[in-house]
Structures are given as structure tokens and as C-alpha cells.
Design an enzyme around this catalytic site. Sequence first.
Site, PDB file in Angstrom:
ATOM      1  N   ASP A 207       1.638   4.510  15.296  1.00  0.00           N
ATOM      2  CA  ASP A 207       2.564   3.717  14.583  1.00  0.00           C
ATOM      3  C   ASP A 207       3.515   2.675  15.435  1.00  0.00           C
ATOM      4  OD1 ASP A 207       4.040   3.218  11.970  1.00  0.00           O
ATOM      5  OD2 ASP A 207       5.727   4.256  12.496  1.00  0.00           O
ATOM      6  N   SER A 231       7.684   0.860   7.630  1.00  0.00           N
ATOM      7  CA  SER A 231       6.265   1.391   7.018  1.00  0.00           C
ATOM      8  C   SER A 231       6.208   1.847   5.617  1.00  0.00           C
ATOM      9  CB  SER A 231       6.073   2.252   7.970  1.00  0.00           C
ATOM     10  OG  SER A 231       5.837   1.889   9.078  1.00  0.00           O
ATOM     11  N   GLN A 281      -2.631   0.281   7.799  1.00  0.00           N
ATOM     12  CA  GLN A 281      -1.018   0.376   7.304  1.00  0.00           C
ATOM     13  C   GLN A 281      -0.598  -0.745   6.757  1.00  0.00           C
ATOM     14  OE1 GLN A 281       2.669  -0.153   9.889  1.00  0.00           O
ATOM     15  NE2 GLN A 281       2.584   2.147   9.830  1.00  0.00           N
TER      16      GLN A 281
END
Length: 292
Positions: A207, A231, A281
Site C-alpha cells: 500500500d 485508497s 488499486q
Amino acid sequence: MTTPQDLAADLVDLLDVEELDTDLYRGRRSSHGFGRVFGGQVIAQALQAAQRSTDDPKIAHSLHAYFMRAGDEAHPIVYRVVRDFEGRSFATRRVIAMQRGQPILNLAASFQVPEEGYHHQDAMPEVPAPETLPTEAELRAKDAANLPEKQRAMVTRPRPIEIRPVYPRKWFNPTPTDPVQHSWFRVCAPIGDDPAMHRAILSYASDMALLGTCMLPHGVNWTTPGFQSASLDHSIWLHEPFRADEWLLYVTDSPWAGHARGMNRGRIFTQDGRLVASVAQEGLIRMRKPRE
């Protein structure tokens, strides 16, 4: 003084979720966090809860997560596991991350008994060796002098994941560049041999440096006044065994952005060129309108 060994041990402890009851786990708060919980922490703890509910020899090969609410560092996170399927070769788990009675993340993970099969992979890009590059911590320290004290402390605090970017980002006053990033990363000290923990730490680190890729063509980042990012979802496919305390190359690109969202893709290679994970993502990227 905090040593790399201390930081690595604290990360392992952070991701070592506590079993409260059957299929019910608790993840502790970060020792160094404040405000909003880092999304990679929630993903990694949720994966650990799913892994704890699954017997060997099945191992995680993919996970898909949706963020719903920002986590609060003032409270621990509770993880409830649902065992959707238990087959001979595969198993699936759903995990709901809860904080103060509200879900903050849903995660689905799939597990497989290892077996042999056809094989091919992308080639790793040719990049400088990590030992030849400055750390992101060193680069941040040079730029942090112009920040207010609170932001400076956040930017320069010690971190358990050591990152060495091939193309250093401009943290302050960014200018538009191609939506591509290459970064070496690893845990800053050895963490033992538990492969489930190495998978959790890769999930944690995945991440980092990902959402920022779709911001590069637009010359914005989290320091830009009025800019908002978060996110929205996160997917990881785990292909091959690896160690998170050895150098891994994170190659990211962004094929599209629009409608206040940006799409990001990542590939993670070992130093000897094995492709061990793929990541995707989508995130929120918007300039907030000034309040009237």
C-alpha cells in the site's frame, strides 16, 4: 534510540493478530501511528486473520479488499472471519474489519494447496541495485526542513519498511512526470522464517508508493493544499515464495485516472528477477472545492 531490529519486531507484533474466539481476532494499534490508520496495516491484519483460520498446507494466493471508512488509531480493530468454502485444493475466506461497531474494510482471500503447473512471467526491468541508491528516509530528511513541526515529525519518523526509490519523488512542489515508479523495499531487519508473516508484511508494504503513481502526471500529492486522496480498493495476487526482509522491487504504473479516481498497478520482483506478486488499486484523487 529506536534500532532497525526494534522497528522490525514492532511490525511483526503489530501484524500478529490476537485470537479472541473462533474466527474472531483483534489487531492492536500501531506504536507510531496517529490519526487515520494506514490502509496497509488493515489489509495485513485482515490477511493474518484469514491465514490463522486456514490450516496448512493451503496458502494464500490472492486477496481483494474494499475500504469503507478510515480507521482510527485511537482504537484497536476487530476482525471477523467467515469460512465460505473449504475444498480439497482451494479455500476461501471473508474478513470484516470492525472498529467501534462499524465495518471499515471487507476482504476476501483465496487459499490453495501448492502444486506444479505451467509457468511464465514478465521480465524484471533493469534498474540500479538497491545498495547504490539513497533511502527514502534520507531523501525526506533533506526536504522536511520547510514543513511545520507536526508534519515534519510525521514525514521523518522511523519506519519498519526501508524504501529506496529508483526515481525519487518530489515531495514538495511536485511537477508532472510519467505515471511510473520503481522502488526497492524490505523490512529493515530480519524477521524470522514464518512465510505467513512475510506474506502479511508484503501486503502491508504494497500500500506504499502505489496510490501516488496516478498523481504523478498531475503534479499533485498529499502536500498539495486542498488535495484529497484515499485508497478505495486493493488487490494482491501472490505468485511465488519470497522473504520480505530481503530486497524486493516494486514496479508501479497508472494506466488511467478520471472522475476523481486513479487506477494503479504494481509488480513485485525479488532481486534475482522472480515475479512474486502483482497488485492493483483504485484510489480517490480529488481537489476539494474551497468552502464558501
